[in-house]
Design a protein around this motif. Sequence first.
Motif: not given
Length: 126
Positions: A56-64, A66-75, A88-92, A95-98
């Motif tokens: 029912a509730h969620g967040a999307v977090i995008v890390a970028l 160079n040309d690499d993009r990570s799109i993460c959805g949490f619910a 906290e999710l954005a920090e994680n 880090a994972l994106h890097a």
Amino acid sequence: MFQTYPKAWLDYYSGNGLIMSDPIVAWGFENTGTARWSELDDPAGVMAKAAEFGLAHGAVIVALSNDDRSICGFAKNAAEFTDAEIAELAENVAALHALTADLLQLAPETVAQLRKMSIMVTHPES
């Protein structure tokens, strides 16, 4: 791609081709940073359908980088993510994106293990 949403939702989502109308995906390709699902434009009603599956509730977090993009959805079902939870999710995610953004810099064994983990998490019966 790691998908750990409930299997019933993943089956419905993929069976109905919702990626093409998913506001998380659309937002993720156009933006970086964070947003709550409730802030996204959802003309196809994907988020309303997700709520029927306990998402029912969620967040999307995008890390970028160079040309690499990570799109993460949490619910979750109980309540909106707090600002602190999103931070906290954005920090994680950052880090994972890097650590994984440039697979060319990783050892071939590490890339193979990441792919294997992706399949195991997304399709546990495989």
